[in-house]
Design an enzyme around this catalytic site. Structure first.
Site, PDB file in Angstrom:
ATOM      1  CB  SER A 146      -1.852  12.557  -4.765  1.00  0.00           C
ATOM      2  OG  SER A 146      -1.993  11.251  -5.249  1.00  0.00           O
ATOM      3  CD  GLU A 237       0.907   8.368   1.748  1.00  0.00           C
ATOM      4  OE1 GLU A 237       0.453   8.286   0.586  1.00  0.00           O
ATOM      5  OE2 GLU A 237       1.111   9.453   2.331  1.00  0.00           O
ATOM      6  CG  HIS A 267      -2.724   9.226  -0.617  1.00  0.00           C
ATOM      7  ND1 HIS A 267      -1.410   9.472  -0.918  1.00  0.00           N
ATOM      8  CD2 HIS A 267      -3.442   9.709  -1.675  1.00  0.00           C
ATOM      9  CE1 HIS A 267      -1.330  10.060  -2.108  1.00  0.00           C
ATOM     10  NE2 HIS A 267      -2.553  10.224  -2.571  1.00  0.00           N
TER      11      HIS A 267
END
Length: 304
Positions: A146, A237, A267
């Site tokens: 991320s 995602e 995610h």
């Protein structure tokens, strides 16, 4: 998760606190086992005064952990939510699979600490590993998920930063404007969060900054060539659009990038093997990529 993130305001202290608690609970409940894990806390200062905080995670079940190689892990979750503690199950699993020690840096979080604090802390961690721990960067791999992916790529674009043997990114954040994510959202809703809510979270870190700043909007296509890179993202995602664009930009700059989109996954699904069985084969792919990159790098150096 999507409904919860909509009603929790990250700008309010209680909303941010609740978000942190929920993410930590999800990671603990659905993450891999911590059995056989050794954790060593780190809090040191570099000779220039920069502080490095984080933790070494090692698998105690591996009798021959290779201490001459290591993985530097940069955790994600919007520069504001997570820590080495929330990601410990994931880093422990990575250590167990690879047989390598994993150092996860505990960079300071927004909104108390804004740009470029997290980026500075990530750089300090890498400098500590490569100058104070007798670790050769070419015998290391950087991994991140991320926002940690954005931080890792930003660092490797900077002049003079030694590159690792490889880079492994899980659902990397690339476009901080979330234009790519919003375009993807028109095709399919992300089950975990809306692009607008994610942008509000990122705003805690980037407050007062022009997102066109070169450390925020990264020029990967026109910058330094990245080390060999593996990128994984979930097919469900919104950040799969970021993953696709980052992979293409790495190739445009002359680098090699393997992109894997795992159908219907969320995610950073790799951190949740008790929720999604696809986490296991995905982590095996990451393990094989790391082993192959380190093996090839060693062979190239011997041949040279």
């Amino acid at each position: 998760m999507r409904q919860i993130s909509t009603i929790l305001p990250p700008e309010r202290a209680w909303g941010l606190w609740a978000s942190r608690q929920i993410v930590a609970r999800v990671m603990d409940t659905f993450g891999p086992s911590l059995a056989g894990t050794d954790v060593e806390q780190v809090d040191v200062c570099l000779p220039d005064g920069r502080r490095v905080v984080g933790e070494w995670v090692r698998s105690a079940t591996r009798t021959a952990t290779d201490e001459t190689r290591a993985i530097y892990y940069v955790h994600g979750s919007g520069y504001a939510l997570c820590s080495p503690r929330t990601h410990r199950r994931l880093t422990a699993w990575l250590s167990r699979l690879t047989g390598l020690p994993v150092f996860c840096v505990d960079y300071r979080l927004a909104p108390r600490h804004r740009f470029p604090t997290a980026a500075d802390d990530v750089r300090a961690g890498w400098d500590w590993l490569t100058t104070q721990c007798d670790l050769d960067p070419e015998r290391m791999v950087i991994a991140g998920d991320s926002a940690g992916g954005h931080l890792a790529v930003d660092m490797l674009l900077q002049p003079g930063v030694p590159h690792p043997a490889a880079l492994a990114l899980l659902s990397p954040l690339y476009d901080l404007t979330f234009a790519l994510a919003r375009a993807r959202e028109t095709l399919r809703d992300d089950p975990a969060i809306r692009a607008a809510d994610a942008a509000r979270l990122i705003g805690l870190y980037c407050a007062g900054m022009d997102l066109n700043h070169h450390r925020l909007t990264l020029d990967v296509a026109g910058g330094r060539r990245m080390p060999p890179t593996l990128i994984q993202a979930g097919g469900a995602e919104m950040l799969q659009a970021d993953a696709r664009t980052l992979a293409a930009d790495i190739r445009s700059a002359g680098g090699t990038s393997e992109l894997q989109i795992w159908p219907d996954q969320v995610h950073v699904f790799q951190a949740l093997p008790r929720l999604t069985p696809e986490a296991v084969p995905a982590m095996r792919k990451i393990t094989a990529f790391i082993a192959d990159a380190l093996r090839h790098n060693t062979a190239d150096r011997v041949a040279g």
